[in-house]
Write a protein that holds these residues in place. Structure first.
Motif, PDB file in Angstrom:
ATOM      1  N   ASP B 860       0.804  -1.001  -0.065  1.00 13.67           N
ATOM      2  CA  ASP B 860       0.044  -0.078   0.064  1.00 13.67           C
ATOM      3  C   ASP B 860       0.696   1.060   0.111  1.00 13.67           C
ATOM      4  O   ASP B 860       1.337   1.484   1.047  1.00 13.67           O
ATOM      5  CB  ASP B 860      -0.945  -0.040   1.189  1.00 13.67           C
ATOM      6  N   ASP B 861       0.988   1.777  -1.146  1.00 10.04           N
ATOM      7  CA  ASP B 861       1.733   2.885  -1.449  1.00 10.04           C
ATOM      8  C   ASP B 861       3.079   3.056  -0.626  1.00 10.04           C
ATOM      9  O   ASP B 861       3.413   3.943   0.241  1.00 10.04           O
ATOM     10  CB  ASP B 861       0.945   4.283  -0.885  1.00 10.04           C
ATOM     11  N   ALA B 862       3.988   2.337  -0.949  1.00 10.45           N
ATOM     12  CA  ALA B 862       5.323   2.115  -0.338  1.00 10.45           C
ATOM     13  C   ALA B 862       6.375   2.614  -1.438  1.00 10.45           C
ATOM     14  O   ALA B 862       5.823   3.512  -2.176  1.00 10.45           O
ATOM     15  CB  ALA B 862       5.657   0.848  -0.093  1.00 10.45           C
ATOM     16  N   LEU B 863       7.617   2.675  -1.230  1.00 10.47           N
ATOM     17  CA  LEU B 863       8.785   3.147  -1.852  1.00 10.47           C
ATOM     18  C   LEU B 863       8.831   4.643  -1.922  1.00 10.47           C
ATOM     19  O   LEU B 863       9.338   5.177  -2.943  1.00 10.47           O
ATOM     20  CB  LEU B 863       8.723   2.487  -3.251  1.00 10.47           C
ATOM     21  N   GLY B 864       8.038   5.286  -0.806  1.00  7.51           N
ATOM     22  CA  GLY B 864       8.308   6.920  -0.984  1.00  7.51           C
ATOM     23  C   GLY B 864       9.863   7.219  -0.617  1.00  7.51           C
ATOM     24  O   GLY B 864       9.870   8.415  -0.886  1.00  7.51           O
ATOM     25  N   HIS B 865      10.595   6.282  -0.307  1.00  8.06           N
ATOM     26  CA  HIS B 865      11.849   7.052   0.141  1.00  8.06           C
ATOM     27  C   HIS B 865      12.892   6.592  -0.843  1.00  8.06           C
ATOM     28  O   HIS B 865      13.975   6.583  -0.787  1.00  8.06           O
ATOM     29  CB  HIS B 865      12.292   6.226   1.566  1.00  8.06           C
ATOM     30  N   SER B 866      12.316   6.185  -2.039  1.00 12.78           N
ATOM     31  CA  SER B 866      13.352   5.423  -3.034  1.00 12.78           C
ATOM     32  C   SER B 866      13.294   6.559  -4.242  1.00 12.78           C
ATOM     33  O   SER B 866      12.401   7.100  -4.558  1.00 12.78           O
ATOM     34  CB  SER B 866      12.834   4.296  -3.522  1.00 12.78           C
ATOM     35  N   ASP B 867      14.701   7.008  -4.660  1.00 14.08           N
ATOM     36  CA  ASP B 867      14.781   7.904  -5.435  1.00 14.08           C
ATOM     37  C   ASP B 867      14.301   7.370  -6.953  1.00 14.08           C
ATOM     38  O   ASP B 867      14.238   6.241  -7.126  1.00 14.08           O
ATOM     39  CB  ASP B 867      16.247   8.223  -5.492  1.00 14.08           C
ATOM     40  N   PRO B 868      14.534   8.230  -7.945  1.00 11.34           N
ATOM     41  CA  PRO B 868      13.980   7.724  -9.161  1.00 11.34           C
ATOM     42  C   PRO B 868      14.854   6.800  -9.742  1.00 11.34           C
ATOM     43  O   PRO B 868      14.184   5.746 -10.396  1.00 11.34           O
ATOM     44  CB  PRO B 868      13.836   9.068 -10.220  1.00 11.34           C
ATOM     45  N   GLY B 869      16.050   6.570  -9.793  1.00 10.97           N
ATOM     46  CA  GLY B 869      16.966   5.660 -10.317  1.00 10.97           C
ATOM     47  C   GLY B 869      16.722   4.296  -9.708  1.00 10.97           C
ATOM     48  O   GLY B 869      16.567   3.267 -10.302  1.00 10.97           O
ATOM     49  N   ARG B 870      16.580   4.104  -8.259  1.00  8.19           N
ATOM     50  CA  ARG B 870      16.269   3.121  -7.574  1.00  8.19           C
ATOM     51  C   ARG B 870      14.821   2.629  -7.902  1.00  8.19           C
ATOM     52  O   ARG B 870      14.736   1.341  -8.032  1.00  8.19           O
ATOM     53  CB  ARG B 870      16.445   3.244  -5.807  1.00  8.19           C
ATOM     54  N   LEU B 871      13.898   3.499  -8.144  1.00  5.10           N
ATOM     55  CA  LEU B 871      12.620   3.150  -8.463  1.00  5.10           C
ATOM     56  C   LEU B 871      12.728   2.243  -9.780  1.00  5.10           C
ATOM     57  O   LEU B 871      11.975   1.231  -9.797  1.00  5.10           O
ATOM     58  CB  LEU B 871      11.755   4.216  -8.738  1.00  5.10           C
ATOM     59  N   GLU B 872      13.280   2.669 -10.592  1.00  6.43           N
ATOM     60  CA  GLU B 872      13.458   2.067 -12.057  1.00  6.43           C
ATOM     61  C   GLU B 872      14.131   0.669 -11.896  1.00  6.43           C
ATOM     62  O   GLU B 872      13.128  -0.247 -12.177  1.00  6.43           O
ATOM     63  CB  GLU B 872      14.307   2.934 -13.108  1.00  6.43           C
ATOM     64  N   ARG B 873      14.949   0.608 -10.991  1.00  8.25           N
ATOM     65  CA  ARG B 873      15.437  -0.767 -10.576  1.00  8.25           C
ATOM     66  C   ARG B 873      14.409  -1.630  -9.938  1.00  8.25           C
ATOM     67  O   ARG B 873      14.447  -2.982 -10.168  1.00  8.25           O
ATOM     68  CB  ARG B 873      16.823  -0.596 -10.122  1.00  8.25           C
ATOM     69  N   LEU B 874      13.837  -1.128  -9.036  1.00  9.20           N
ATOM     70  CA  LEU B 874      12.849  -1.703  -8.244  1.00  9.20           C
ATOM     71  C   LEU B 874      11.689  -2.193  -9.168  1.00  9.20           C
ATOM     72  O   LEU B 874      11.073  -3.336  -8.994  1.00  9.20           O
ATOM     73  CB  LEU B 874      12.075  -0.802  -7.313  1.00  9.20           C
ATOM     74  N   ALA B 875      11.360  -1.399 -10.090  1.00  9.10           N
ATOM     75  CA  ALA B 875      10.510  -2.001 -11.070  1.00  9.10           C
ATOM     76  C   ALA B 875      10.899  -3.133 -11.587  1.00  9.10           C
ATOM     77  O   ALA B 875      10.334  -4.309 -11.934  1.00  9.10           O
ATOM     78  CB  ALA B 875      10.247  -0.901 -12.346  1.00  9.10           C
ATOM     79  N   ALA B 876      12.177  -3.324 -12.154  1.00  8.32           N
ATOM     80  CA  ALA B 876      12.968  -4.509 -12.847  1.00  8.32           C
ATOM     81  C   ALA B 876      12.724  -5.727 -11.638  1.00  8.32           C
ATOM     82  O   ALA B 876      12.390  -6.685 -11.969  1.00  8.32           O
ATOM     83  CB  ALA B 876      14.133  -4.099 -13.009  1.00  8.32           C
ATOM     84  N   ARG B 900       5.200   2.789 -12.710  1.00 10.17           N
ATOM     85  CA  ARG B 900       5.090   2.862 -14.002  1.00 10.17           C
ATOM     86  C   ARG B 900       5.815   1.704 -14.750  1.00 10.17           C
ATOM     87  O   ARG B 900       5.357   1.038 -15.598  1.00 10.17           O
ATOM     88  CB  ARG B 900       5.311   4.289 -14.814  1.00 10.17           C
ATOM     89  N   GLY B 901       7.141   1.573 -14.377  1.00 15.11           N
ATOM     90  CA  GLY B 901       7.991   0.545 -15.064  1.00 15.11           C
ATOM     91  C   GLY B 901       8.134  -0.685 -14.717  1.00 15.11           C
ATOM     92  O   GLY B 901       8.713  -1.543 -14.991  1.00 15.11           O
ATOM     93  N   ILE B 902       6.998  -0.884 -13.694  1.00 26.90           N
ATOM     94  CA  ILE B 902       7.059  -2.403 -13.050  1.00 26.90           C
ATOM     95  C   ILE B 902       6.211  -3.747 -14.245  1.00 26.90           C
ATOM     96  O   ILE B 902       6.401  -4.704 -13.818  1.00 26.90           O
ATOM     97  CB  ILE B 902       6.609  -2.473 -11.860  1.00 26.90           C
ATOM     98  N   GLY B 903       5.793  -2.831 -14.933  1.00 29.92           N
ATOM     99  CA  GLY B 903       5.351  -3.967 -16.175  1.00 29.92           C
ATOM    100  C   GLY B 903       4.157  -4.831 -15.417  1.00 29.92           C
ATOM    101  O   GLY B 903       4.217  -5.945 -15.284  1.00 29.92           O
ATOM    102  N   ALA B 904       3.233  -3.937 -14.955  1.00 27.72           N
ATOM    103  CA  ALA B 904       2.022  -4.455 -14.340  1.00 27.72           C
ATOM    104  C   ALA B 904       1.239  -5.092 -15.149  1.00 27.72           C
ATOM    105  O   ALA B 904       1.175  -4.878 -16.529  1.00 27.72           O
ATOM    106  CB  ALA B 904       1.090  -3.475 -13.598  1.00 27.72           C
ATOM    107  N   ASN B 905       0.770  -6.376 -14.690  1.00 24.73           N
ATOM    108  CA  ASN B 905      -0.021  -7.197 -15.562  1.00 24.73           C
ATOM    109  C   ASN B 905      -1.374  -6.642 -15.649  1.00 24.73           C
ATOM    110  O   ASN B 905      -1.981  -6.767 -16.719  1.00 24.73           O
ATOM    111  CB  ASN B 905      -0.277  -8.677 -14.889  1.00 24.73           C
ATOM    112  N   ARG B 906      -1.720  -5.938 -14.811  1.00 26.15           N
ATOM    113  CA  ARG B 906      -3.098  -5.117 -14.967  1.00 26.15           C
ATOM    114  C   ARG B 906      -2.819  -3.907 -14.081  1.00 26.15           C
ATOM    115  O   ARG B 906      -2.332  -3.748 -13.010  1.00 26.15           O
ATOM    116  CB  ARG B 906      -4.055  -6.032 -14.296  1.00 26.15           C
ATOM    117  N   THR B 907      -3.356  -2.822 -14.626  1.00 20.80           N
ATOM    118  CA  THR B 907      -3.586  -1.523 -13.786  1.00 20.80           C
ATOM    119  C   THR B 907      -5.010  -1.041 -13.892  1.00 20.80           C
ATOM    120  O   THR B 907      -5.555  -1.000 -14.769  1.00 20.80           O
ATOM    121  CB  THR B 907      -2.790  -0.437 -14.494  1.00 20.80           C
ATOM    122  N   VAL B 908      -5.388  -0.768 -12.533  1.00 18.89           N
ATOM    123  CA  VAL B 908      -6.748  -0.382 -12.380  1.00 18.89           C
ATOM    124  C   VAL B 908      -6.835   0.837 -11.910  1.00 18.89           C
ATOM    125  O   VAL B 908      -6.126   1.249 -10.808  1.00 18.89           O
ATOM    126  CB  VAL B 908      -7.595  -1.445 -11.411  1.00 18.89           C
TER     127      VAL B 908
END
Lengths: 381, 946
Positions: B860-876, B900-908
């Motif tokens: 539920d709405d986590a990763l508020g402490h991660s910078d954009p670069g890490r976010l991209e990697r987290l998506a991976a 955005r980058g996590i490749g969701a199977n479904r986005t609602v």
């Protein structure tokens, strides 16, 4: 002439297995009852003396457990002596030798001592009644350097005509304690010789707590303690009623006055049936409140059987005056059913298996205890 | 478990919304704040945990605000073999419905449905893991507690290859470890310190042992005292024996010693007697000696008296001769004195004459000086008078000359302005008188004359011509006249005729002034600075002093002196004054007088010296006579003394002889000496006899024996004292019941030791059990830590790079992170790094857990402490976690960009779902899909394929 021969009252004695009060507190309940029983035995032998028409009672040493017993012990002893209806002669023995601390010379004893009580603290002949003499061989120190009885006998001339002489002595006789290094051992040969030539007519001895008579010579006897003092004793709890004449004819008759029993029991425990039998045996004990039992158990038990055994002994302990269980002969081998009964799984089951194996194969008592604890913890889950 | 669908009705702010989730992989639910994302998660918990009749706070909190409707939740999910649709409504029109469609169809309602569902979940799902893998809003995404979860441990166990032992971990077993630890804690505190019963048992043993030791000591103290008392008894008996023997010995020695002492007394007495005799003999000898000394002294005194008489006689003869010589000397001295006096008188007379002559000379000199001074003074006064005339005033003369120049000027002006008369010679030397003045005028020569005034020109003989000036020169002429008048008046004031006279007078006054100064100097020199009156007084004094007869020769000599001529011109007089005292009288010749005085004085001195010598000679003799007289007196005294002494001695000797004649004394001395020798011999004999019996040894033996008795007495007393002490101690100890105390203490010690052994055994059992359990547990955990760590590292390396390594403890907690060789404990990591690792751990669990056992990972709405670069990697990471696994991940977010980058199977996309207006019938609940952006429409979800 009839008198009562007794010895080794050892008033003031306590027994460890009867339990302790905490430091500074009164002794335990069983201990107190035991102390009272020993005083009751004195009263009982007094009644015996009265009933039998004895001329006197001679106590052959160790009236008190120590010269350093407390004033309460002394006071109660004097009260018990008061109840004896005939003269009483007290001989100092190895526990209460006639040294500087002799209890019967202490002010508290002297103040309360009934008039019919005589302390034989000086060696030699004491006339106690017309035609009756008692030859005293008291202990003057805790470590005498000679046979005190022999010394006395050698110093005697044959008794005058019509006089009955009784020697009162204390210590081990050579036939029972052939210890050459102990110079105070009483030589029975000398005693026999003295009896033979009429220097004395009866040798009353103390020190041995079981009733005993020299084989072939009933006139040389240990009366034994009037109440049991040790599990090692074979026949305690008696006094001797002695009839002796100036001609040397004598009859010696033990009369039981003691009521307590210090007993040893041996039990085999290899199965549940054995355990049930043991339980029944303990249930059947006579007067358990006056019985101090040493129970030695032997056998091989599972963990559950061992718990059952513990349960049985714990159930009987409060009823008995004392129950000492010797489990050194018990081997506890937890079986698989013991482990399964725990209903454990996962690593706890592994741990239980490991402990059981250690207890079984290595006879590791700590592992057994740990397993028992696991049992308890698992059951109370 | 897999969630397929969730439907909320009248649940909090959501009127009606149904969300379909991707069966595996990531579903992102995105929407604004308060759109109801979290409510979806809450609804799931309520659905499972609360019965429809519950009125618990979470249930009441789910009721829609301001509407009278019961919140309703319906969920469709697959768990284990079961496919379930489960619906509940609380508070209003309560209902519970359960449709199980597989493997066998079940249809239940109410309480049965609720219980059946819980049974299904317990059978198929690890609910602890379900809660553990969830990341709530606003809670830090940190360490996840994964230990003891059935599903995970089963999965890890499988991954570790440990299949054979059946279910590897039992949560109950974990509880056992805790209980075993609690058991250990009953007995052991930190660092194995005993506590509770174990410590109490130890304390009891220590106390009992202390008491037993003390009691045993008390008993053995008595035993020692008993032995000591017996020892003392023996000692006392032995001492009494010894004393008896020693006393007998003392008595025997005492008898011997007494006898010897009596003899000792006799020896002492004889010694004293011999001593007395020796003293008497000594005294007799002394008297004999004193007599001989007395005889000798009398003879000596007689000799001394005779010698004194001889001395006196010699002295008296010498004295007489000296007295005669003294008278002669006295006469001589008197004569010399008289001659000296006469010479002195002559010298005094000559000196007087010389003094008088000197006074006279001085008087004459002073008088001359006075006279010259008076003369000079007079001349000075005269000159002063001359110098003081009117023309002496130089200023007045100056003024006069000024006036004269004014006249000349005026005349010149007059002449210049006046007419002129030119006189020219016509013939040879013609005399012409102009205004009376004759002048000659040569031929051709002309003289011009100014006609300032009337000029009269006479040609002698010829004509008188008077030329008068006209009126035009009148003023000039008057000015000339005025100037002349003023000049004449000034001349008159000065008393001179004209200007030339005035100049002469001025010069004369200057000369007179210089003379005044010169004369004053003369007066000064003559008088030596003294006023005239002083000089006159000195003269008077001198004149008085000179007696008339002594002054007698003066007039004769003064006659020869030059007398000044009073009529001589003053100029000479004055010159004489300035030169010397030529006018003084001739001085007297003093030299003869002085020579005479010197001579007489010498003679007087000589005479005096002679007289002094004579007197001294007399006086010396006189002194020696006096001394000699004293000697005579002394010699007389000495004679008297010597005589008296000789007489006394003689008398003494006489008296002594009268008492004891010399031979009687000698006899007494001899007798006394003989007696003394006798007594001494007697004493020596006795002493030798006593010494032979050796009294010293007997005395020493006696003293020793007495000391031995004393010592024995002392020792006996000591033994008695100690015996009394011991007896007292024994009496006290006897009443203390030390045996009873000792017996009780030993009993207590035995009991305490038994108890301690028992408690120690229980404590050891607890330790052993806990150790065994914990070791077994750790072994199990270690077995599945490895696959878990591998999976977390695989995911975390995507974020942190390939150098990452993690340490994971048996409880599956990340202990530390090593990156590029730097190891940092987990707790010291940044919030962002913790969040990222926490996410990796959850995804790793999800990936590891068996699909059938698995539960959705809810974020539920986590990763508020991660910078954009890490976010991209987290998506991976999401992608990597999903790969090869079929677990379900649900991400709720209000910032879709993060995921955005996590490749969701479904986005609602969730839109607000408001209740319809009152007019709209509530029954119209399932409209066909409408425009999702319509805010008034019933909320629904828009599905997009991920």
């Amino acid at each position: 002439m009839r008198f009562v021969h007794t010895a080794d009252w050892q008033l003031g004695m306590t027994r460890r297995f009867l339990g302790a009060g905490r430091v500074g507190q009164a002794v335990g309940e069983a201990q107190a009852r035991f102390a009272q029983a020993r005083l009751d035995a004195v009263a009982a032998l007094g009644r015996v003396a009265g009933d039998e028409g004895a001329a006197f009672v001679v106590v052959c040493g160790d009236v008190f457990e120590s010269n350093l017993v407390g004033p309460d012990v002394v006071g109660r002893a004097c009260e018990a002596l008061r109840s004896v209806p005939v003269p009483v002669l007290l001989l100092p023995g190895n526990h209460d030798p006639a040294d500087a601390s002799l209890v019967t010379r202490r002010a508290d004893f002297v103040r309360r001592c009934p008039p019919h009580v005589t302390v034989l603290d000086t060696p030699g002949v004491h006339p106690v009644a017309p035609g009756v003499e008692v030859v005293a061989a008291p202990w003057a120190t805790k470590r005498p350097l000679s046979d005190l009885v022999g010394d006395r006998l050698r110093a005697l001339e044959p008794a005058p005509e019509g006089v009955v002489r009784v020697l009162a002595g204390h210590g081990a006789v050579d036939v029972l304690s052939p210890d050459e290094r102990n110079p105070a051992v009483i030589g029975t040969a000398e005693c026999r010789a003295a009896l033979a030539d009429g220097r004395v007519h009866y040798v009353a001895l103390g020190d041995r707590h079981s009733t005993w008579q020299l084989h072939g010579e009933p006139r040389i006897a240990y009366s034994g303690a009037p109440e049991v003092t040790s599990h090692e004793e074979t026949d305690p709890g008696n006094v001797l009623v002695v009839d002796v004449g100036p001609d040397g004819a004598a009859s010696v008759r033990p009369v039981r006055v003691g009521r307590w029993a210090f007993t040893r029991e041996h039990a085999l425990a290899d199965s549940d049936d054995d355990l049930a039998a043991l339980d029944a045996r303990l249930d059947a004990l006579d007067a358990p409140e006056r019985t101090a039992l040493r129970l030695a158990v032997e056998g091989t038990l599972t963990l559950r059987q061992r718990a059952r055994l513990d349960e049985i002994t714990e159930a009987h302990a409060p009823v008995l005056a004392a129950l000492e269980v010797d489990l050194s002969g018990v081997v506890t081998r937890p079986d698989d059913a013991d482990v399964e009964a725990l209903g454990l799984s996962g690593f706890a089951a592994d741990a239980a298996q490991e402990l059981a194996a250690a207890a079984r194969d290595d006879a590791d008592p700590a592992a057994l205890d740990a397993l028992a604890l696991l049992h308890r913890l698992a059951v109370t889950r | 478990m897999r969630l397929l669908r969730i439907r909320l009705r009248d649940f909090r702010g959501v009127h009606d919304r149904e969300v379909h989730l991707a069966e595996s992989g990531v579903t992102v639910l995105e929407g604004e704040n308060e759109v109801g994302k979290t409510s979806t998660v809450v609804a799931l918990d309520l659905l499972i945990d609360f019965r429809d009749d519950s009125k618990a706070a979470p249930v009441r909190g789910a009721a829609p605000a301001g509407r009278d409707a019961g919140p309703e939740v319906e969920a469709e999910f697959v768990t284990g073999p079961y496919h379930v649709v489960y619906r509940k409504r609380w508070l209003r029109r309560r209902l519970t419905e359960l449709h199980v469609t597989g493997p066998t169809t079940e249809q239940l309602a109410g309480r049965e449905a609720h219980d059946r569902l819980l049974a299904i979940l317990d059978e198929t799902m690890d609910r602890d893991l379900w809660l553990a893998l969830r990341v709530e809003q606003h809670t830090p995404l940190g360490q996840v507690d994964l230990g003891g979860h059935d599903a995970l441990t089963r999965a890890l166990d499988r991954a570790a290859g440990g299949e054979t032992v059946g279910p590897a971990v039992d949560a109950a077993a974990e509880g056992l470890v805790e209980r075993a630890l609690a058991e250990v804690r009953r007995y052991h505190g930190g660092h194995g310190r005993p506590v509770g019963p174990l410590r109490e048992a130890g304390d009891r043993v220590a106390a009992a042992r202390t008491e037993a030791d003390a009691a045993a000591a008390a008993v053995s103290e008595v035993e020692r005292d008993v032995d000591l008392r017996a020892e003392l008894d023996r000692e006392a008996t032995g001492l009494a024996e010894e004393r008896r023997a020693q006393n007998a010995r003392v008595r025997e020695l005492e008898d011997r010693w007494s006898a010897l002492q009596a003899r000792q007394q006799e020896v002492t007495t004889s010694a004293e007697r011999a001593e007395a005799a020796r003293e008497r003999a000594g005294r007799a000898t002394e008297r004999q000696d004193a007599r001989a000394a007395l005889v000798a002294a009398a003879a000596t005194a007689e000799q001394r008296a005779a010698r004194a008489r001889e001395t006196l006689e010699g002295l008296e003869a010498g004295d007489q001769a000296r007295r005669e010589d003294l008278a002669e000397r006295r006469t001589e001295a008197d004569r010399a004195l008289a001659a000296s006096d006469a010479a002195t008188a002559a010298a005094r007379t000559a000196a007087a004459e010389l003094a008088a002559a000197r006074d006279r000379a001085e008087l004459a000199d002073l008088r001359g000086r006075l006279r010259r001074a008076e003369t000079a003074e007079e001349a000075r006064r005269e000159a002063a008078r001359e110098a003081g005339g009117p023309c002496a005033d130089a200023a007045a003369v100056e003024r006069l000359e000024g006036l004269d120049r004014a006249v000349v000027q005026a005349e010149a002006e007059l002449a210049a302005g006046a007419a002129t008369v030119e006189v020219t010679g016509l013939g040879d030397r013609t005399a012409v008188a102009v205004d009376g003045t004759t002048r000659e005028v040569a031929d051709g020569e002309s003289t011009t004359l100014p006609v300032a005034d009337a000029v009269t020109i006479d040609v002698p003989g010829a004509v008188r011509m008077t030329v008068r000036p006209g009126l035009d020169g009148e003023a000039a002429r008057r000015r000339v006249a005025d100037a002349r008048t003023a000049r004449e008046q000034a001349c008159a004031a000065l008393g001179v005729a004209d200007v030339a006279a005035a100049r002469a007078a001025s010069r004369a006054a200057g000369e007179a002034a210089s003379r005044v100064r010169e004369l004053a100097a003369v007066v000064e020199r003559e008088l030596g600075g003294r006023p005239l009156d002083d000089v006159r007084g000195a003269i008077a004094t001198l004149a008085e002093r000179i007696p008339a007869e002594a002054a007698e020769p003066a007039p004769t000599r003064r006659r020869g002196a030059r007398r000044p001529a009073p009529d001589e011109p003053g100029l000479f007089e004055e010159a004489g004054l300035l030169d010397d005292a030529s006018g003084d009288p001739e001085p007297e010749d003093l030299e003869p007088l002085r020579l005479e005085a010197v001579r007489t004085l010498d003679a007087a001195d000589e005479a005096h010296r002679v007289a002094r010598g004579a007197e001294e000679a007399w006086r010396r003799l006189d002194a020696s006579v006096t001394t000699a007289g004293a000697d005579v007196v002394a010699a007389r005294t000495a004679l008297a003394v010597a005589r008296s002494e000789a007489d006394r001695r003689t008398g003494e000797l006489r008296e002594a002889r009268a008492e004891y004649p010399d031979d009687a004394l000698a006899a007494a001395a001899t007798d006394a000496l003989a007696r003394a020798r006798r007594y001494e011999a007697d004493h020596e004999q006795r002493a030798a006899a006593l010494e032979a019996d050796d009294p010293t040894t007997v005395e020493a033996l006696y003293a020793t024996a007495k000391r031995a008795v004393d010592s024995l007495t002392q020792r006996t007393a000591d033994v008695e004292r100690r015996r009394a002490e011991v007896t007292g101690r024994l009496q006290v100890a006897g009443g203390e019941g030390r045996h009873d105390r000792h017996a009780a203490a030993r009993t207590e010690l035995a009991a305490a030791e038994r108890e301690h052994a028992s408690v120690s055994r229980r404590a050891a059992a607890a330790v052993r059990l806990h150790d065994t359990l914990a070791r077994r547990r750790d072994e199990v955990r270690r077995a599945y830590v490895a696959p878990f760590r591998r999976e977390v590292e695989r995911l975390a390396r995507i974020v942190f790079g390939p150098s990452l390594a993690l340490e994971v403890d048996p409880a599956l907690r990340i202990v530390s992170r090593t990156l590029n060789g730097v190891t940092v404990p987990f707790d010291a990591l940044s919030t962002g790094a913790k969040e990222q690792l926490g996410l990796c751990a959850r995804l790793a669990v999800a990936a590891l857990v068996d699909a059938e056992d698995g539960v959705p990972v809810l974020i539920d709405d986590a990763l508020g402490h991660s910078d954009p670069g890490r976010l991209e990697r987290l998506a991976a990471v999401f992608g990597a976690a999903a790969a090869g696994s079929s677990h379900q991940v649900v991400v709720l977010t209000c910032t879709p960009a993060r995921y955005r980058g996590i490749g969701a199977n479904r986005t609602v996309t969730l839109n607000p779902s408001y209740p319809p207006p009152q007019a709209v019938p509530a029954a119209d609940e399932e409209p066909p899909d409408t425009d999702a952006s319509d805010p008034t429409s019933t909320g629904s979800a828009e599905f997009r394929a991920g």
